[in-house]
Design a protein around this motif. Structure first.
Motif, PDB file in Angstrom:
ATOM      1  N   TYR A  19      43.153  44.217  27.393  1.00  0.00           N
ATOM      2  CA  TYR A  19      44.624  44.757  26.659  1.00  0.00           C
ATOM      3  C   TYR A  19      44.217  46.003  26.034  1.00  0.00           C
ATOM      4  O   TYR A  19      45.098  47.026  25.991  1.00  0.00           O
ATOM      5  CB  TYR A  19      45.328  43.489  25.939  1.00  0.00           C
ATOM      6  CG  TYR A  19      46.555  43.944  25.413  1.00  0.00           C
ATOM      7  CD1 TYR A  19      47.562  44.515  26.040  1.00  0.00           C
ATOM      8  CD2 TYR A  19      46.655  43.793  23.959  1.00  0.00           C
ATOM      9  CE1 TYR A  19      48.894  44.843  25.579  1.00  0.00           C
ATOM     10  CE2 TYR A  19      47.875  44.198  23.499  1.00  0.00           C
ATOM     11  CZ  TYR A  19      49.143  44.726  24.107  1.00  0.00           C
ATOM     12  OH  TYR A  19      50.266  44.877  23.538  1.00  0.00           O
ATOM     13  N   PHE A  22      44.112  49.161  27.204  1.00  0.00           N
ATOM     14  CA  PHE A  22      45.437  49.971  28.318  1.00  0.00           C
ATOM     15  C   PHE A  22      46.205  50.448  27.044  1.00  0.00           C
ATOM     16  O   PHE A  22      47.467  49.769  26.878  1.00  0.00           O
ATOM     17  CB  PHE A  22      45.969  48.914  28.979  1.00  0.00           C
ATOM     18  CG  PHE A  22      45.274  48.494  30.211  1.00  0.00           C
ATOM     19  CD1 PHE A  22      44.802  49.359  31.145  1.00  0.00           C
ATOM     20  CD2 PHE A  22      44.994  47.090  30.376  1.00  0.00           C
ATOM     21  CE1 PHE A  22      43.972  48.941  32.159  1.00  0.00           C
ATOM     22  CE2 PHE A  22      44.505  46.747  31.454  1.00  0.00           C
ATOM     23  CZ  PHE A  22      43.950  47.669  32.459  1.00  0.00           C
ATOM     24  N   LYS A  38      52.125  53.691  35.188  1.00  0.00           N
ATOM     25  CA  LYS A  38      50.781  53.413  34.860  1.00  0.00           C
ATOM     26  C   LYS A  38      50.965  51.966  34.056  1.00  0.00           C
ATOM     27  O   LYS A  38      49.930  51.115  34.074  1.00  0.00           O
ATOM     28  CB  LYS A  38      50.326  54.396  33.562  1.00  0.00           C
ATOM     29  CG  LYS A  38      50.015  55.715  34.319  1.00  0.00           C
ATOM     30  CD  LYS A  38      49.713  56.839  33.470  1.00  0.00           C
ATOM     31  CE  LYS A  38      49.199  57.861  34.011  1.00  0.00           C
ATOM     32  NZ  LYS A  38      48.705  58.726  33.017  1.00  0.00           N
ATOM     33  N   LYS A  39      52.165  51.843  33.461  1.00  0.00           N
ATOM     34  CA  LYS A  39      52.219  50.536  32.808  1.00  0.00           C
ATOM     35  C   LYS A  39      52.375  49.182  33.814  1.00  0.00           C
ATOM     36  O   LYS A  39      51.573  48.235  33.446  1.00  0.00           O
ATOM     37  CB  LYS A  39      53.486  50.547  32.006  1.00  0.00           C
ATOM     38  CG  LYS A  39      53.310  51.192  30.678  1.00  0.00           C
ATOM     39  CD  LYS A  39      54.731  51.352  29.900  1.00  0.00           C
ATOM     40  CE  LYS A  39      55.021  50.184  29.356  1.00  0.00           C
ATOM     41  NZ  LYS A  39      56.089  50.465  28.181  1.00  0.00           N
ATOM     42  N   ALA A  42      48.681  48.505  34.913  1.00  0.00           N
ATOM     43  CA  ALA A  42      47.943  47.969  33.772  1.00  0.00           C
ATOM     44  C   ALA A  42      48.449  46.443  33.825  1.00  0.00           C
ATOM     45  O   ALA A  42      47.719  45.740  33.578  1.00  0.00           O
ATOM     46  CB  ALA A  42      48.359  48.561  32.471  1.00  0.00           C
ATOM     47  N   LYS A  45      46.462  44.416  36.218  1.00  0.00           N
ATOM     48  CA  LYS A  45      45.309  44.419  36.106  1.00  0.00           C
ATOM     49  C   LYS A  45      45.137  42.933  34.943  1.00  0.00           C
ATOM     50  O   LYS A  45      44.318  42.270  35.192  1.00  0.00           O
ATOM     51  CB  LYS A  45      44.338  45.340  35.468  1.00  0.00           C
ATOM     52  CG  LYS A  45      44.489  46.668  36.211  1.00  0.00           C
ATOM     53  CD  LYS A  45      43.270  46.607  36.785  1.00  0.00           C
ATOM     54  CE  LYS A  45      42.855  48.162  37.462  1.00  0.00           C
ATOM     55  NZ  LYS A  45      42.061  48.026  38.424  1.00  0.00           N
TER      56      LYS A  45
END
Length: 142
Positions: A19, A22, A38-39, A42, A45
């Motif tokens: 976390y 990111f 992008k969020k 993340a 992942k």
């Protein structure tokens, strides 16, 4: 769910570490924070990581877990700051009992609350003006 955290400290430390990589998810003032694509990547992942302990993990579960971790962190941080403001000596400063406090402490700058303005100050100023006007009106009438 707290018992799962206790049983899987290594996993949760890895999760918090991931976390942390990111900032687009937690650093509000970064440009990436505004980038939905992008969020989303993340979060995916983090969902993959969470599936290591919960095969049914999804984005909602990840967000709820992050919220839970952050809420507990915020509570402990408030206790630390309170003990520092009280004028206590170094020995009296609250020592966080949250086992992952220092691992998630990268959020400290994100958790500071803005100093608000009190409406009571404005109210007191209004009352003073009204009282002055009333005094002037009484002296004119007399």
């Amino acid at each position: 769910m707290a018992s799962k955290i206790d049983d899987n400290k290594t996993f949760w430390l890895e999760f918090i570490g991931l976390y942390h990589t990111f900032p687009k998810l937690w650093k509000v003032k970064s440009e990436a924070y505004k980038n939905r694509i992008k969020k989303d990547a993340a979060y995916e992942k983090l969902v993959e990581k969470m599936k290591e302990i919960d095969p049914k993990a999804n984005r909602d579960l990840v967000r709820a877990k992050i919220n839970s971790l952050r809420t507990s962190y915020r509570r402990e941080l408030k206790k630390v700051k309170s003990s520092q403001k009280s004028g206590a000596g170094a020995d009296d400063i609250y020592e966080p009992s949250l086992w992952y406090f220092y691992e998630i402490d990268f959020l400290r700058d994100q958790e500071t609350q803005l100093q608000g303005t009190s409406t009571l100050d404005s109210f007191d100023e209004i009352v003073d003006v009204v009282e002055e006007n009333n005094d002037e009106a009484v002296s004119i009438i007399s």
